[in-house]
Design an enzyme around this catalytic site. Structure first.
Site, PDB file in Angstrom:
ATOM      1  N   GLY A 168       0.775  -1.241   0.000  1.00  0.00           N
ATOM      2  CA  GLY A 168       0.000   0.000   0.000  1.00  0.00           C
ATOM      3  C   GLY A 168       0.806   1.290   0.000  1.00  0.00           C
ATOM      4  N   ASN A 202       1.776   3.039  -2.605  1.00  0.00           N
ATOM      5  CA  ASN A 202       1.150   3.973  -3.544  1.00  0.00           C
ATOM      6  C   ASN A 202      -0.164   4.515  -2.989  1.00  0.00           C
ATOM      7  OD1 ASN A 202       2.600   4.300  -6.236  1.00  0.00           O
ATOM      8  ND2 ASN A 202       2.780   2.102  -5.854  1.00  0.00           N
ATOM      9  N   HIS A 261       2.461   1.300 -13.225  1.00  0.00           N
ATOM     10  CA  HIS A 261       3.291   0.158 -13.623  1.00  0.00           C
ATOM     11  C   HIS A 261       4.752   0.517 -13.360  1.00  0.00           C
ATOM     12  CE1 HIS A 261       4.174  -3.513 -15.804  1.00  0.00           C
ATOM     13  NE2 HIS A 261       5.163  -2.871 -16.384  1.00  0.00           N
TER      14      HIS A 261
HETATM   15  C1  GRF Z   1       4.166  -1.216  -7.236  1.00  0.00           C
HETATM   16  O1  GRF Z   1       5.463  -1.434  -7.670  1.00  0.00           O
HETATM   17  C2  GRF Z   1       3.264  -1.049  -8.416  1.00  0.00           C
HETATM   18  O2  GRF Z   1       3.835  -0.435  -9.496  1.00  0.00           O
HETATM   19  C3  GRF Z   1       2.977  -2.464  -8.748  1.00  0.00           C
HETATM   20  O3  GRF Z   1       2.841  -3.103  -7.500  1.00  0.00           O
HETATM   21  C4  GRF Z   1       3.599  -2.408  -6.513  1.00  0.00           C
HETATM   22  C5  GRF Z   1       2.682  -2.048  -5.395  1.00  0.00           C
HETATM   23  O4  GRF Z   1       3.307  -1.668  -4.227  1.00  0.00           O
HETATM   24  N1  GRF Z   1       1.890  -2.589  -9.669  1.00  0.00           N
HETATM   25  P1  GRF Z   1       2.495  -0.989  -3.034  1.00  0.00           P
HETATM   26  O5  GRF Z   1       1.374  -1.949  -2.633  1.00  0.00           O
HETATM   27  O6  GRF Z   1       1.965   0.338  -3.515  1.00  0.00           O
HETATM   28  O7  GRF Z   1       3.485  -0.825  -1.905  1.00  0.00           O
END
Ligand code: GRF
Length: 208
Positions: free
Chosen positions: A17, A19, A116
């Site tokens: 989480g 992001n 991505h």
């Molecule tokens: C990120 O690297 C995103 O680009 C990918 O999955 C990861 C998620 O990480 N699709 P988080 O859950 O936001 O820590």
């Protein structure tokens, strides 16, 4: 999307989480302050730390796991209901590891974003997630990678690109090193990309 009110965001997660947290933080005290708020977090994994983060932020967090449903349609219907009940304007996929149903993609056409961890259109597509992306980038010998925020269409990682930012890769970088650098960029560009989409939408509305 309504013209003046703050946009309601749903963030779909499966893991740590980071992001999601960066989006929430930017709605509280950053780029998205006054422009958007996260009203719903949907996790595809009951153990995702993202759920705890959402709860700490007093955001409604639900877990909808595909394995608990008889078929894909029922799974999609439950998520769709939640999105509609929460009156969501934009859906942000943030490390979401389940397949998003085509009914949702069609209903929210142009309003679903994904992040991505590479410079699309390179290193995208089915099976290109997590460390597989960074391993492939290193193997290719590219000296740059980065992060991309794009709209979601009915294929993997092919929707229109909203924003990208690069990072340098050095010859002795491991996939883990690249992942760390890219994650820092991801947390910066996701709120920027959401702002860009909201502002473009506001401009469009102003034409009428
Ligand atoms: C990120 O690297 C995103 O680009 C990918 O999955 C990861 C998620 O990480 N699709 P988080 O859950 O936001 O820590």
């Amino acid at each position: 999307m309504s013209k003046y009110s703050r946009k309601s965001l749903a963030v779909l997660v499966s893991g740590y989480g980071s992001n999601m947290q960066s989006i929430v933080d930017s709605t509280k005290d950053g780029l998205l302050k006054g422009l958007a708020e996260v009203v719903l977090v949907v996790s595809s994994n009951s153990n995702a730390y993202a759920i705890e983060r959402a709860k700490n932020e007093h955001i409604k967090a639900i877990c909808v796991e595909s394995k608990k449903f008889k078929n894909e349609k029922k799974f999609t219907d439950v998520i769709l209901d939640e999105l509609q009940n929460a009156d969501v304007d934009l859906i942000c996929l943030a490390g979401y590891m389940s397949k998003i149903g085509v009914e949702i993609i069609r209903k929210y056409d142009g309003r679903i974003l994904n992040i991505h961890p590479a410079l699309l259109p390179k290193f995208g597509g089915k099976g290109m997630y997590g460390r597989y992306v960074h391993e492939a980038v290193i193997k290719s010998g590219d000296t740059k990678s980065g992060a991309t925020v794009h709209f979601v269409d009915e294929n993997y990682d092919t929707g229109r690109i909203i924003l990208q930012q690069e990072v340098n890769i050095f010859s002795n970088d491991s996939p883990r090193d690249v992942a760390k650098k890219v994650m820092i960029i991801e947390c910066k560009i996701y709120p920027k990309a959401i702002k860009k989409v909201i502002e473009e939408d506001l401009k469009k509305v102003h034409l009428f």
